[in-house]
Design a protein around this motif. Structure first.
Motif, mmCIF file in Angstrom:
data_model
loop_
_atom_site.group_PDB
_atom_site.id
_atom_site.type_symbol
_atom_site.label_atom_id
_atom_site.label_comp_id
_atom_site.label_asym_id
_atom_site.label_seq_id
_atom_site.Cartn_x
_atom_site.Cartn_y
_atom_site.Cartn_z
ATOM 1 N N GLU A 70 0.848 -1.186 0.000
ATOM 2 C CA GLU A 70 0.000 0.000 0.000
ATOM 3 C C GLU A 70 0.889 1.244 0.000
ATOM 4 O OE1 GLU A 70 -3.839 -0.079 2.178
ATOM 5 O OE2 GLU A 70 -2.948 1.566 3.307
ATOM 6 N N ILE A 71 0.561 2.223 -0.855
ATOM 7 C CA ILE A 71 1.404 3.411 -1.035
ATOM 8 C C ILE A 71 0.588 4.664 -0.756
ATOM 9 C CG2 ILE A 71 2.701 4.770 -2.727
ATOM 10 C CD1 ILE A 71 3.380 2.109 -4.130
ATOM 11 N N TRP A 72 1.155 5.538 0.089
ATOM 12 C CA TRP A 72 0.521 6.812 0.430
ATOM 13 C C TRP A 72 1.337 7.940 -0.169
ATOM 14 C CZ3 TRP A 72 -3.661 7.643 4.029
ATOM 15 C CH2 TRP A 72 -4.227 6.441 4.528
ATOM 16 N N THR A 73 0.637 8.899 -0.791
ATOM 17 C CA THR A 73 1.299 10.054 -1.382
ATOM 18 C C THR A 73 0.493 11.311 -1.087
ATOM 19 O OG1 THR A 73 0.147 9.736 -3.491
ATOM 20 C CG2 THR A 73 2.330 8.736 -3.287
ATOM 21 N N MET A 74 1.149 12.460 -1.262
ATOM 22 C CA MET A 74 0.458 13.743 -1.265
ATOM 23 C C MET A 74 0.451 14.238 -2.699
ATOM 24 S SD MET A 74 -0.693 14.639 1.720
ATOM 25 C CE MET A 74 -0.875 16.421 1.704
ATOM 26 N N SER A 75 -0.706 14.607 -3.191
ATOM 27 C CA SER A 75 -0.858 15.154 -4.528
ATOM 28 C C SER A 75 -1.678 16.426 -4.422
ATOM 29 C CB SER A 75 -1.538 14.152 -5.457
ATOM 30 O OG SER A 75 -0.769 12.967 -5.552
ATOM 31 N N PHE A 76 -1.036 17.565 -4.687
ATOM 32 C CA PHE A 76 -1.699 18.861 -4.558
ATOM 33 C C PHE A 76 -2.323 19.017 -3.170
ATOM 34 C CE2 PHE A 76 -1.959 17.558 -9.035
ATOM 35 C CZ PHE A 76 -1.082 18.485 -9.566
ATOM 36 N N ASP A 77 -1.524 18.720 -2.147
ATOM 37 C CA ASP A 77 -1.925 18.883 -0.744
ATOM 38 C C ASP A 77 -3.055 17.947 -0.327
ATOM 39 O OD1 ASP A 77 -0.047 20.959 -0.352
ATOM 40 O OD2 ASP A 77 -1.457 22.437 -1.132
ATOM 41 N N GLN A 78 -3.274 16.885 -1.081
ATOM 42 C CA GLN A 78 -4.302 15.920 -0.723
ATOM 43 C C GLN A 78 -3.685 14.528 -0.601
ATOM 44 O OE1 GLN A 78 -7.414 16.309 0.179
ATOM 45 N NE2 GLN A 78 -7.336 18.526 -0.125
ATOM 46 N N PRO A 79 -3.965 13.799 0.488
ATOM 47 C CA PRO A 79 -3.442 12.440 0.613
ATOM 48 C C PRO A 79 -4.207 11.455 -0.264
ATOM 49 C CG PRO A 79 -4.770 13.007 2.531
ATOM 50 C CD PRO A 79 -4.707 14.237 1.688
ATOM 51 N N TRP A 80 -3.440 10.657 -0.999
ATOM 52 C CA TRP A 80 -3.984 9.569 -1.801
ATOM 53 C C TRP A 80 -3.376 8.271 -1.293
ATOM 54 C CZ3 TRP A 80 -3.091 11.344 -7.607
ATOM 55 C CH2 TRP A 80 -3.879 12.479 -7.884
ATOM 56 N N VAL A 81 -4.133 7.205 -1.351
ATOM 57 C CA VAL A 81 -3.599 5.887 -1.020
ATOM 58 C C VAL A 81 -3.924 4.949 -2.177
ATOM 59 C CG1 VAL A 81 -5.666 5.384 0.375
ATOM 60 C CG2 VAL A 81 -3.611 3.977 0.617
ATOM 61 N N ARG A 82 -2.899 4.265 -2.661
ATOM 62 C CA ARG A 82 -3.079 3.367 -3.814
ATOM 63 C C ARG A 82 -2.525 1.979 -3.477
ATOM 64 N NH1 ARG A 82 1.736 6.215 -5.831
ATOM 65 N NH2 ARG A 82 3.215 4.727 -6.808
ATOM 66 N N ASN A 83 -2.731 1.046 -4.410
ATOM 67 C CA ASN A 83 -2.356 -0.352 -4.207
ATOM 68 C C ASN A 83 -2.991 -0.912 -2.933
ATOM 69 O OD1 ASN A 83 -0.859 -0.011 -6.504
ATOM 70 N ND2 ASN A 83 1.106 -0.582 -5.619
ATOM 71 N N VAL A 84 -4.252 -0.557 -2.729
ATOM 72 C CA VAL A 84 -4.980 -1.066 -1.564
ATOM 73 C C VAL A 84 -5.381 -2.507 -1.827
ATOM 74 C CG1 VAL A 84 -7.004 -0.781 -0.099
ATOM 75 C CG2 VAL A 84 -5.821 1.243 -1.005
ATOM 76 N N THR A 85 -4.951 -3.406 -0.970
ATOM 77 C CA THR A 85 -5.303 -4.822 -1.113
ATOM 78 C C THR A 85 -6.114 -5.330 0.069
ATOM 79 O OG1 THR A 85 -3.198 -5.478 -0.106
ATOM 80 C CG2 THR A 85 -3.259 -5.315 -2.514
ATOM 81 N N ARG A 86 -6.107 -4.590 1.171
ATOM 82 C CA ARG A 86 -6.864 -4.972 2.347
ATOM 83 C C ARG A 86 -7.843 -3.852 2.679
ATOM 84 N NH1 ARG A 86 -3.333 -6.827 7.224
ATOM 85 N NH2 ARG A 86 -3.095 -8.642 5.857
ATOM 86 N N PRO A 87 -9.080 -3.961 2.249
ATOM 87 C CA PRO A 87 -10.045 -2.872 2.472
ATOM 88 C C PRO A 87 -10.409 -2.730 3.945
ATOM 89 C CG PRO A 87 -11.132 -4.780 1.536
ATOM 90 C CD PRO A 87 -9.663 -5.097 1.525
ATOM 91 N N THR A 88 -10.626 -1.488 4.352
ATOM 92 C CA THR A 88 -10.981 -1.214 5.736
ATOM 93 C C THR A 88 -12.152 -0.244 5.804
ATOM 94 O OG1 THR A 88 -9.415 0.633 5.902
ATOM 95 C CG2 THR A 88 -8.613 -1.548 6.555
ATOM 96 N N LEU A 89 -12.783 -0.246 6.963
ATOM 97 C CA LEU A 89 -13.905 0.633 7.250
ATOM 98 C C LEU A 89 -13.536 1.444 8.492
ATOM 99 C CD1 LEU A 89 -16.880 1.095 6.228
ATOM 100 C CD2 LEU A 89 -17.570 -0.418 8.117
ATOM 101 N N THR A 90 -13.548 2.774 8.366
ATOM 102 C CA THR A 90 -13.213 3.635 9.499
ATOM 103 C C THR A 90 -14.458 4.371 9.972
ATOM 104 O OG1 THR A 90 -10.937 3.936 8.736
ATOM 105 C CG2 THR A 90 -11.793 5.560 10.289
ATOM 106 N N PRO A 91 -14.895 4.112 11.214
ATOM 107 C CA PRO A 91 -16.090 4.795 11.730
ATOM 108 C C PRO A 91 -15.758 6.187 12.264
ATOM 109 C CG PRO A 91 -15.601 2.741 12.948
ATOM 110 C CD PRO A 91 -14.411 3.080 12.140
ATOM 111 N N PHE A 92 -16.677 7.102 12.067
ATOM 112 C CA PHE A 92 -16.634 8.443 12.644
ATOM 113 C C PHE A 92 -17.930 8.609 13.423
ATOM 114 C CE2 PHE A 92 -13.526 8.581 9.387
ATOM 115 C CZ PHE A 92 -12.616 9.586 9.719
#
Length: 318
Positions: A70-92
Motif C-alpha cells: 500500500e502506497i501513500w502520497t500527497m498530490s496537490f496537498d491531498q493524501p492519496w492511497v493506492r495499491n490497496v489490497t486490504r479494504p478497511t472501514l473507518t467509523p466516525f
C-alpha cells in the motif's frame, strides 16, 4: 456552512483539474494535469494514522495495518492511497447527545487507481458526524499500480490522454471496479450486522460516493444482492448515463457541476431513469465547481452541496 474546508488555489504548474479513464464512453478518474516540463505533482508520505480502521473481511484481521504494498502520497496537498489490497472501514461516531441513528457509508474517488482518502472520505465523514450522523469511510481495493511514483503518474496521465469514446477498459480496471463493488457490499453488511453496537437503525444506512466512489455506489445499488443495498444514495459528480434502477428505487441525491470536464455535459439520464422507475431524486447542478470539489471550498455555489445534502436528509426523515 457545514464542514467545507477553505482551500487556496493550486500552484502555477497546474493548468486545470481533469478527471478521466473509461466507463463505456465516460471518463472516471480524478487527477490534475501539469504543465509541460514541471515536476510530477506527487510525493511519497508515511501512511497516515488509521487507529479505528476495521478490516471488512474476517480473514484479514481486525484493525491491522494494510498489507505490504500500500502506497501513500500527497498530490496537490491531498493524501492519496493506492495499491490497496486490504479494504478497511473507518467509523466516525457522532457525540452521543447528537446521534440520530442514521449511518452513511462514504466511498472516496480516485478512478479505481487510488482513494482520495481525505477530501472525499475523512473530511466528509467528520462533517457528517458533527451533525449527528454515524459515518463510515470505506478504503476499498484499487487497481495495481507501479511502486515507482513517476511511473505511476506517467501511466495515469497516459490513460487520461486517450480518447474515452470506444476505448475498452483494461481487464485490471474492470476487475478493480468489481472489487470496489464487492467491498461496498461487504461494508454495508458489516454496518448492519453491528447496528446495535453502533446504535444505528439498520434500515437507515445510506451510501455516498465521489466520482469512482459514486459509480461504486450505483454499482452496489444496482447489483443483484438485496441484502447489500443502501437505503438512500448520494452519487456526487459521478456518471450521469441511463441505468436500470432496482424495483422501488431508493431516494437519491445528486450533485454535479456544469463545468465538470467528465460528466457535466452527459445530460441527466441517471436522474430521468430513476424518476421513470418511481424513484425520488434531488438534483443540484451547479454552474461551476469542476470535478473533485469534495469538501474543499472553491468559491462557487458547489460549496453549498453538503448543507443541501443535510437539508435533504432531514426532509426525508433520515
Amino acid at each position: 456552512m457545514v464542514g467545507i474546508q477553505k482551500k487556496a488555489g493550486l500552484s502555477g504548474a497546474i493548468l486545470t483539474l481533469v478527471c478521466g479513464a473509461f466507463l463505456g464512453g465516460a471518463a472516471w478518474a480524478q487527477t490534475p494535469t501539469r504543465s509541460e516540463g514541471a515536476a510530477d505533482p506527487i510525493r511519497r508520505i508515511a501512511p497516515l494514522p488509521e487507529p479505528n480502521a476495521i478490516a471488512i473481511y474476517p480473514d484479514a484481521g481486525q484493525g491491522k495495518p494494510a498489507a505490504s504494498g500500500e502506497i501513500w502520497t500527497m498530490s496537490f496537498d491531498q493524501p492519496w492511497v493506492r495499491n490497496v489490497t486490504r479494504p478497511t472501514l473507518t467509523p466516525f461516531m457522532p457525540a452521543p447527545d447528537k446521534a440520530n441513528g442514521t449511518a452513511i457509508l462514504i466511498l472516496p474517488g480516485g478512478g479505481f487507481l487510488f482513494n482520495s482518502i481525505d477530501n472525499e472520505g475523512w473530511g466528509a465523514a467528520r462533517a457528517l458526524a458533527a451533525q449527528g450522523y454515524t459515518a463510515f469511510v470505506l478504503k476499498y481495493r484499487t487497481e495495481p499500480t507501479s511502486s515507482d511514483d513517476h511511473l505511476f503518474w506517467q501511466a495515469f496521465v497516459t490513460r487520461l490522454s486517450v480518447p474515452a469514446a470506444g476505448t475498452p477498459k483494461p481487464d485490471s480496471a474492470r476487475r478493480a471496479m468489481d472489487l470496489a463493488r464487492e467491498d461496498g457490499q461487504a461494508a454495508l453488511r458489516l454496518i448492519r450486522a453491528r447496528a446495535a453496537e453502533w446504535k444505528i437503525d439498520p434500515h437507515r444506512v445510506g451510501m455516498m460516493g465521489f466520482s469512482a466512489g459514486a459509480m461504486t455506489t450505483l454499482n452496489t445499488t444496482l447489483a443483484d444482492a438485496p441484502d447489500a443495498r443502501p437505503d438512500f444514495i448520494a452519487p456526487i459528480y459521478g456518471a450521469m448515463t441511463n441505468v436500470t434502477p432496482p424495483p422501488h428505487p431508493q431516494p437519491m441525491f445528486v450533485a454535479l457541476a456544469a463545468n465538470d470536464p467528465l460528466f457535466g455535459k452527459q445530460g441527466f439520464g441517471l436522474v430521468e431513469s430513476w424518476q421513470k422507475a418511481g424513484g425520488q431524486v434531488e438534483l443540484h447542478f451547479y454552474a461551476a465547481g469542476d470535478h473533485g470539489f469534495g469538501v474543499q471550498h472553491k468559491g462557487t455555489t458547489s460549496d453549498l452541496w453538503l448543507d443541501q445534502f443535510l437539508a435533504w436528509l432531514r426532509a426525508n426523515h433520515f
